[in-house]
Design a protein around this motif. Structure first.
Motif, PDB file in Angstrom:
ATOM      1  N   GLY A 184       1.513   9.333  -5.519  1.00 16.23           N
ATOM      2  CA  GLY A 184       1.931  10.661  -5.065  1.00 16.23           C
ATOM      3  C   GLY A 184       2.892  11.323  -6.036  1.00 16.23           C
ATOM      4  O   GLY A 184       2.802  12.522  -6.296  1.00 16.23           O
ATOM      5  N   ALA A 185       3.817  10.539  -6.583  1.00 18.77           N
ATOM      6  CA  ALA A 185       4.760  11.094  -7.564  1.00 18.77           C
ATOM      7  C   ALA A 185       4.022  11.545  -8.827  1.00 18.77           C
ATOM      8  O   ALA A 185       4.306  12.619  -9.374  1.00 18.77           O
ATOM      9  N   GLY A 232       1.022   4.155  -2.805  1.00 23.17           N
ATOM     10  CA  GLY A 232       0.838   5.557  -2.423  1.00 23.17           C
ATOM     11  C   GLY A 232       1.959   6.450  -2.902  1.00 23.17           C
ATOM     12  O   GLY A 232       1.727   7.564  -3.377  1.00 23.17           O
ATOM     13  N   VAL A 233       3.189   5.964  -2.810  1.00 22.55           N
ATOM     14  CA  VAL A 233       4.340   6.751  -3.266  1.00 22.55           C
ATOM     15  C   VAL A 233       4.274   6.956  -4.775  1.00 22.55           C
ATOM     16  O   VAL A 233       4.513   8.064  -5.279  1.00 22.55           O
ATOM     17  N   ILE A 234       3.937   5.916  -5.519  1.00 20.44           N
ATOM     18  CA  ILE A 234       3.862   6.031  -6.982  1.00 20.44           C
ATOM     19  C   ILE A 234       2.754   6.994  -7.387  1.00 20.44           C
ATOM     20  O   ILE A 234       2.945   7.870  -8.234  1.00 20.44           O
ATOM     21  N   ASP A 251       0.832  -1.210   0.000  1.00 18.01           N
ATOM     22  CA  ASP A 251       0.000   0.000   0.000  1.00 18.01           C
ATOM     23  C   ASP A 251       0.864   1.257   0.000  1.00 18.01           C
ATOM     24  O   ASP A 251       0.551   2.236  -0.684  1.00 18.01           O
ATOM     25  N   LEU A 252       1.931   1.243   0.767  1.00 17.53           N
ATOM     26  CA  LEU A 252       2.838   2.384   0.813  1.00 17.53           C
ATOM     27  C   LEU A 252       3.490   2.617  -0.548  1.00 17.53           C
ATOM     28  O   LEU A 252       3.589   3.753  -1.012  1.00 17.53           O
ATOM     29  N   ALA A 253       3.911   1.531  -1.201  1.00 15.46           N
ATOM     30  CA  ALA A 253       4.527   1.659  -2.520  1.00 15.46           C
ATOM     31  C   ALA A 253       3.543   2.250  -3.525  1.00 15.46           C
ATOM     32  O   ALA A 253       3.898   3.140  -4.311  1.00 15.46           O
TER      33      ALA A 253
END
Length: 137
Positions: free
Chosen positions: A24-25, A20-22, A16-18
Motif C-alpha cells: 500500500g505504501a 499489505g501495508v508495504i 499478510d497485513l504487513a
C-alpha cells in the motif's frame, strides 16, 4: 512472553497485513507521482499554467509571500491547493482499487459459474449399484 509474541507475529494474518501495508505504501508513492508529475501538470496547463500546490489563503496579514513554502514560514495559511491535490490522489486510488476489486469479483463469478463435478459415489453406493446390475441379469 517473547515466545508468545513470536507466535503472534508469525501468524498468517499479521504477515499478510504487513505485506499489505508495504504494498500500500509503494502504491501510494506511485499514485502520488502519477498525480504530481503527470495529472496535475496537465490540469495546470489546461488552466493556463496554474500550479494547485501553491494555492493558499493567508490567515494573517503578515503573510505576503507568493508561494506556499514561503507563506508557511511567514505565518498561518490555509493551503487548499495542497488539499485539492491530495483529494485527487484519493479519488485516483479509490478508482484504481474499485477497478481491481471489480476485476477480482468478475473472476470469482466466472469460477463460481463453472459447473462443479458431480460428487463421486461412496463405496456403499458403488457396491449396491453392482449388486443391482447383477440382479438385473
Amino acid at each position: 512472553m517473547l515466545t508468545e509474541f513470536r507466535e503472534f507475529a508469525m501468524k498468517g494474518n499479521v504477515v499478510d497485513l504487513a505485506v499489505g501495508v508495504i504494498i500500500g505504501a509503494a502504491f501510494g508513492a506511485i499514485v502520488t507521482s502519477l498525480v504530481g508529475d503527470i495529472i496535475m501538470p496537465v490540469i495546470g496547463a489546461a488552466t493556463g499554467g496554474l500550479d494547485f500546490s501553491n494555492y493558499y489563503v493567508p490567515l494573517s496579514k503578515a503573510v505576503t509571500a507568493t508561494n506556499l513554502a514561503d507563506a508557511k514560514k511567514q505565518g498561518a495559511v490555509l493551503a487548499y491547493g495542497n488539499f485539492l491535490t491530495l483529494t485527487i490522489n484519493f479519488i485516483i486510488i479509490a478508482f484504481v482499487l474499485f477497478l481491481v476489486i471489480r476485476a477480482m469479483n468478475t473472476l470469482k463469478r466466472k469460477e463460481e459459474a463453472k459447473p462443479a463435478e458431480p460428487p463421486k459415489p461412496s463405496a456403499e453406493v458403488v457396491l449396491l449399484t453392482e449388486i443391482r446390475d447383477l440382479l438385473k441379469k
